[in-house]
Design a protein around this motif. Sequence first.
Motif, short mmCIF file in Angstrom:
data_model
loop_
_atom_site.label_atom_id
_atom_site.label_comp_id
_atom_site.label_asym_id
_atom_site.label_seq_id
_atom_site.Cartn_x
_atom_site.Cartn_y
_atom_site.Cartn_z
N GLY A 268 -15.57 41.43 -33.37
CA GLY A 268 -15.86 41.47 -31.94
C GLY A 268 -15.75 40.12 -31.26
O GLY A 268 -15.77 40.03 -30.03
N GLY A 269 -15.62 39.08 -32.06
CA GLY A 269 -15.54 37.74 -31.52
C GLY A 269 -14.14 37.36 -31.07
O GLY A 269 -13.21 38.18 -31.09
N SER A 270 -14.00 36.10 -30.65
CA SER A 270 -12.73 35.59 -30.11
C SER A 270 -12.35 34.29 -30.80
O SER A 270 -13.21 33.56 -31.30
CB SER A 270 -12.85 35.34 -28.61
N LEU A 271 -11.06 34.02 -30.76
CA LEU A 271 -10.52 32.80 -31.34
C LEU A 271 -9.21 32.50 -30.63
O LEU A 271 -8.49 33.43 -30.24
CB LEU A 271 -10.28 32.99 -32.83
N ARG A 272 -8.91 31.23 -30.43
CA ARG A 272 -7.64 30.85 -29.82
C ARG A 272 -6.86 29.96 -30.79
O ARG A 272 -7.40 28.98 -31.30
CB ARG A 272 -7.84 30.10 -28.50
N ASN B 230 -9.02 38.28 -28.76
CA ASN B 230 -10.33 38.83 -28.40
C ASN B 230 -10.58 40.12 -29.17
O ASN B 230 -9.67 40.72 -29.72
CB ASN B 230 -10.38 39.10 -26.90
N SER B 231 -11.83 40.51 -29.18
CA SER B 231 -12.23 41.76 -29.86
C SER B 231 -11.67 41.81 -31.27
O SER B 231 -11.10 42.83 -31.70
CB SER B 231 -11.75 42.97 -29.05
N LEU B 232 -11.84 40.73 -31.99
CA LEU B 232 -11.27 40.64 -33.33
C LEU B 232 -11.91 41.67 -34.26
O LEU B 232 -13.11 41.99 -34.15
CB LEU B 232 -11.45 39.24 -33.88
#
Length: 118
Positions: A15-19, A86-88
């Motif tokens: 549910g997390g995010s990463l760039r 997003n929404s990993l």
Amino acid sequence: HVRFVESEGGLVQSGGSLRLSCTAHGSFVSAYTMGWYRQAPGKERELVAELNSRNAGGASEYADSVKGRFTIFRENDEPTVYLQMNSLRPEDTAQYLCFLTDPLEQYWGRGTQVTVSS
């Protein structure tokens, strides 16, 4: 010869995010495509997202599995692309490999690990 500067991946909760970011240095045709493939253990390499340079039309493409969750973009005409994830999900866990393709050749970065915990 083309070399890449890639951002670090990381461990993120579901549910997390990463760039991710990727910058290409070297000589290549100005009409190129940059993006990421990913490969998980025991699975085939799959295209995640790609973005054409302005001289190549500027279009983007996404894997069906990431549409609506991932966005590939650039901030200017420099050969740097970003992948906002997003929404990993745990199934996004893989080695993410930056690439650049021009009419002559395909170049690969070393890759970065993204791990999504459930």
